[in-house]
Enzyme design. Structure first.
Site, PDB file in Angstrom:
ATOM      1  N   LYS A 215      -3.015  36.894 -10.646  1.00 41.25           N
ATOM      2  CA  LYS A 215      -4.533  37.156 -10.633  1.00 41.25           C
ATOM      3  C   LYS A 215      -5.676  36.652  -9.321  1.00 41.25           C
ATOM      4  O   LYS A 215      -6.337  37.403  -9.461  1.00 41.25           O
ATOM      5  CB  LYS A 215      -4.541  35.792 -11.311  1.00 41.25           C
ATOM      6  CG  LYS A 215      -6.273  34.935 -12.301  1.00 41.25           C
ATOM      7  CD  LYS A 215      -6.405  36.532 -12.929  1.00 41.25           C
ATOM      8  CE  LYS A 215      -8.251  36.610 -12.692  1.00 41.25           C
ATOM      9  NZ  LYS A 215      -8.752  37.529 -13.462  1.00 41.25           N
ATOM     10  N   CYS A 269     -15.953  34.732 -10.871  1.00 42.65           N
ATOM     11  CA  CYS A 269     -14.788  34.849 -10.475  1.00 42.65           C
ATOM     12  C   CYS A 269     -14.028  35.438  -8.999  1.00 42.65           C
ATOM     13  O   CYS A 269     -13.867  34.371  -8.055  1.00 42.65           O
ATOM     14  CB  CYS A 269     -13.432  35.779 -12.050  1.00 42.65           C
ATOM     15  SG  CYS A 269     -13.756  36.168 -13.674  1.00 42.65           S
TER      16      CYS A 269
END
Ligand code: SAJ
Length: 418
Positions: A215, A269
């Protein structure tokens, strides 16, 4: 085994990921309890309302609540499975702040029963799922926790990072492939049963640390590629070459896909996750660190360019179009556009800065205190301004006709009006 989860599931954190996941599960028949520390979020969802804008989410929430499949609460109930989808911001030293994850683990621990599944979805540095298990083991010494090679755990832990793109969440949550990393192989298999309820993508089983790292790497990859585009833009400016034309031409090579320069990289993010890699292995990550620095420098550069244009006028008005972190969303978290406006307003305290954004009806706190910044409608801002700065390529701004911009100095940071 290709089992599919049935039972009751609690999701801790009803934000951009937790709420869409709750809807995806609830509309497919799972009994979901959404848990959030914010009483107003819980109240809104209980009424069937959505606390933020995301295409198709509102209809999903109202439907799931009306069907009685989704309810919201500030308390963590007993359930068969738990998904943790809380924020993981960074600390002052840019290491991950896991305090929300820990608080969620502490809320779940007293409710745990043998057979439960615990999935961490929050973006986390390698080793965090293991930590969640350890925190819970301390609170529940009566339960057998999973260990590789040992059979017979009572609770199953896995990491399943979310990978959806804001603006397309309700589509991508169904269609994207999912990575499910278990503390043991059996843990991964148990957690996968949850995602089989709604995912049409492939479910890739792995270990927890690889899933955690995958991720972070996805977002660092994008950050490095955006930094490349942003660096090209600086080089092109210096050499008086049109960067958009260069990228358009280079991208006709079959193996080249250069991203777009812009005023910086925002959102929750991409500007955050690469730092988790840098803080875990600083000496080994000079490229990832430099990319972050290149992208973080962008709002300053854009503001400096605007100021340089403004000093040519006696008392100019500047229109800044767009405040959100990217096009067609209402999210201003870590938005470079907000930084650009603040920097311009501070550098030119006697200059009026007119801000417009169809997705924002109130200036954020960092701008509300600037006496020379005001929020107006898009066409008003353009009509009144001498200098027009396009910061976010919302569809509404892309539609502004060139005739409207005639006679004004235009700085299009997104290449949207080319
Ligand atoms: N941006 C550019 N140039 C580009 C592309 C983006 O300047 O060519 C800027 C955008 O304007 C924005 C920022 O980068 O400020 C990030 O936007 P984005 O659309 O690339 O990504 P996010 O933050 O909306 O979502 C990302 C996605 N990650 C990847 O594409 C690898 C999403 O799939 C993740 O789920 C999400 O981060 C997350 O939650 O981690």
């Amino acid at each position: 085994m290709n089992d599919v989860f049935s039972g009751r599931l609690a999701i801790l954190g009803l934000g951009y990921i937790g709420l869409p996941t709750a809807v995806a599960l609830a509309t497919r028949g799972i009994e979901v309890v959404g848990v959030d520390v914010k009483a107003e979020t819980v109240a809104a969802i209980s009424r069937g309302d959505v606390p933020f804008v995301e295409p198709d989410l509102a209809v999903g929430v109202s439907g799931a609540v009306a069907m009685g499949r989704l309810r919201a609460s500030t308390e963590t109930p007993q359930a068969d499975a738990y998904i943790i989808a809380v924020p993981t911001p960074f600390n002052g030293d840019r290491s991950a702040d896991l305090s929300f994850v820990k608080a969620a683990a502490e809320q779940i621990a007293p409710q745990l029963r043998p057979g439960n599944i615990v999935v961490l979805e929050s973006t986390s540095p390698p080793g965090t799922t293991e930590k969640v298990c350890r925190w819970m083991a301390e609170l529940r010494p009566d339960l057998r926790m999973p260990r590789n090679g040992a059979n017979g755990a009572d609770v199953f832990f896995a990491h399943c990072p979310e990978r959806v793109l804001p603006g397309r969440i309700m589509i991508e949550i169904i269609t994207n492939d999912r990575v499910v990393g278990g503390l043991t192989e059996y843990c991964a298999e148990k957690a996968a049963t949850i995602y089989r309820v709604f995912s049409k993508g492939e479910i890739l089983l792995t270990d927890a640390a690889s899933a955690e790292m995958a991720k972070l790497v996805e977002n660092a990859y994008r950050d490095v590629n955006i930094a490349f585009a942003n660096e090209l833009s600086l080089i092109a400016e210096k050499l008086h070459i049109d960067v958009w034309e260069v990228i358009r031409l280079a991208n006709r090579h079959p193996r080249v896909k250069i991203l777009s320069p812009g005023p910086g990289v925002g959102g929750h993010c991409i500007p955050v996750d690469p730092w988790f890699i840098v803080s875990a292995a600083p000496a080994e990550s000079p490229l990832i660190r430099t990319a972050r620095e290149v992208n973080d420098r962008r709002p300053h550069h854009v503001a400096e360019q605007v100021v340089a244009k403004a000093v040519r006028f006696r008392s100019p008005k500047i229109a800044c179009l767009g405040l959100t972190f990217k096009a067609n969303v209402d999210d201003i978290r870590e938005s470079p556009a907000v930084d650009v406006v603040a920097l311009i307003a501070a550098a030119l305290p006697d200059t009026e800065v007119l801000v417009a954004d169809p997705y924002v009806d109130r200036l954020p706190a960092s701008l509300a205190d600037c006496p020379n910044v005001s929020l107006v409608g898009g066409y008003d801002a353009v009509d009144q301004a001498d200098i027009v700065v396009l910061l976010v390529e919302h569809d509404a701004f892309k539609a502004i006709r060139h005739t409207h911009l005639g006679g004004k100095v235009v700085y299009d940071t997104r290449g949207a009006w080319r």
